[in-house]
Scaffold this motif. Sequence first.
Motif, short mmCIF file in Angstrom:
data_model
loop_
_atom_site.label_atom_id
_atom_site.label_comp_id
_atom_site.label_asym_id
_atom_site.label_seq_id
_atom_site.Cartn_x
_atom_site.Cartn_y
_atom_site.Cartn_z
N GLY A 149 -14.61 -14.01 -15.45
CA GLY A 149 -14.81 -13.81 -16.88
C GLY A 149 -15.83 -12.71 -17.11
N HIS A 150 -15.90 -12.23 -18.35
CA HIS A 150 -16.80 -11.11 -18.65
C HIS A 150 -18.27 -11.50 -18.51
N SER A 151 -19.02 -10.61 -17.91
CA SER A 151 -20.48 -10.68 -17.90
C SER A 151 -21.00 -9.26 -17.77
N PRO A 152 -21.99 -8.86 -18.57
CA PRO A 152 -22.56 -7.51 -18.44
C PRO A 152 -23.30 -7.32 -17.12
N ASP A 153 -23.54 -8.41 -16.39
CA ASP A 153 -24.28 -8.32 -15.12
C ASP A 153 -23.37 -8.23 -13.91
N THR A 154 -22.06 -8.29 -14.09
CA THR A 154 -21.14 -8.20 -12.95
C THR A 154 -21.25 -6.84 -12.27
N GLY A 155 -21.39 -6.87 -10.96
CA GLY A 155 -21.51 -5.63 -10.20
C GLY A 155 -20.61 -5.64 -8.97
N TRP A 156 -20.76 -4.61 -8.13
CA TRP A 156 -19.91 -4.46 -6.95
C TRP A 156 -20.02 -5.65 -6.02
N ALA A 157 -21.24 -6.17 -5.84
CA ALA A 157 -21.43 -7.29 -4.91
C ALA A 157 -20.64 -8.52 -5.36
N ASN A 158 -20.60 -8.77 -6.65
CA ASN A 158 -19.83 -9.91 -7.17
C ASN A 158 -18.35 -9.72 -6.92
N MET B 238 -12.59 -5.12 -15.17
CA MET B 238 -13.07 -5.67 -13.90
C MET B 238 -11.94 -6.35 -13.13
N VAL B 239 -11.04 -7.00 -13.87
CA VAL B 239 -9.87 -7.61 -13.24
C VAL B 239 -9.02 -6.53 -12.58
#
Length: 328
Positions: free
Chosen positions: A128-137, A173-174
């Motif tokens: 789901g959307h999060s402004p903190d999602t990054g490459w590691a996630n 992101m998906v």
Amino acid sequence: MSDALLAAYDSLLFDLDGTVYHGARVIPGAPEVIGEARAAGTAVRFVTNNASKAPAAVAEHLNGMGIDAQPGEVHTSSQAAAKVLAERLQPGAQVLVVGAPSLCDEVEAVGLRPVREHSDQVEAVVQGHSPDTGWANLAEACIAIRGGALWVASNVDKTLPTERGLLPGNGSMVAALRSATDREPIVAGKPEAPLMRTAAQGRALVVGDRLDTDIAGAVAAGLDALVVLTGVDTPASLIAAIPAERARFLAADITGLRASAEETLIAPKPGWTVTAGPDALEVTSDGGTDALDLLRTLCATAWDTGVTGVKPVGDTAKAALSELGLIG
């Protein structure tokens, strides 16, 4: 007001981003119109693909804008995603979460165990959307999905309307994980029908700004829809809409709910003549000046004929098409 759309249905299902507000900025007229709907006895529901906030936080955000809202009136794609997971996994199963803490809470609420890192015990990935999602996630999720984990996306909105304009949404992101895994997720939120059907009470009207989520979700659920022009979609995209993404009604913004079904219906309107030529819809004013009535007429004709280009005949038609952004 008795024939207004806001009183003509048992319940109104409002999208939020691009329909009721832009980020921290409320769309003018939204608090008043929603209040009028409540006063008319119409049930109000807030149906959002935003999975970054819990229902209570969404309700608090709305109340801070002057819009009366209760957590039980809020239906989010994170709740829908958790339900999809619970239907497919055994209680206690580990789910790798890519998203906000509120998504973890929803996973836990249905009896599953949210985790943030991949292990051999992970049975599913929920995104789901999060402004903190990054490459590691995304990397952790990629490993799990490639290893055969169930993949559920709360939504696939490519963009997110904000007061600064359109920003990357969960769908972007998906897309990164889709490219990295060659897999397709199960989509829980709009445009899938379950989220809409869960929120609907009696005869329901969906109000939204996006054809590919709000309106497509309404069509999939067999519900009427009012499309507004305060968010993602434009007059040009409305004219070119595919059958699965066509609303019944059209208004400039949420205040269009004060008008009647007849006024807002997407159909040929008095004052405008639109004729389908070989490569364009020829527009002539027969005394009409209302650009929205012209757009309703254009959509009806384009959907019937498949012709989507426009050509003005006369200065009045040219001015109206220019106002709609359909010509320079």
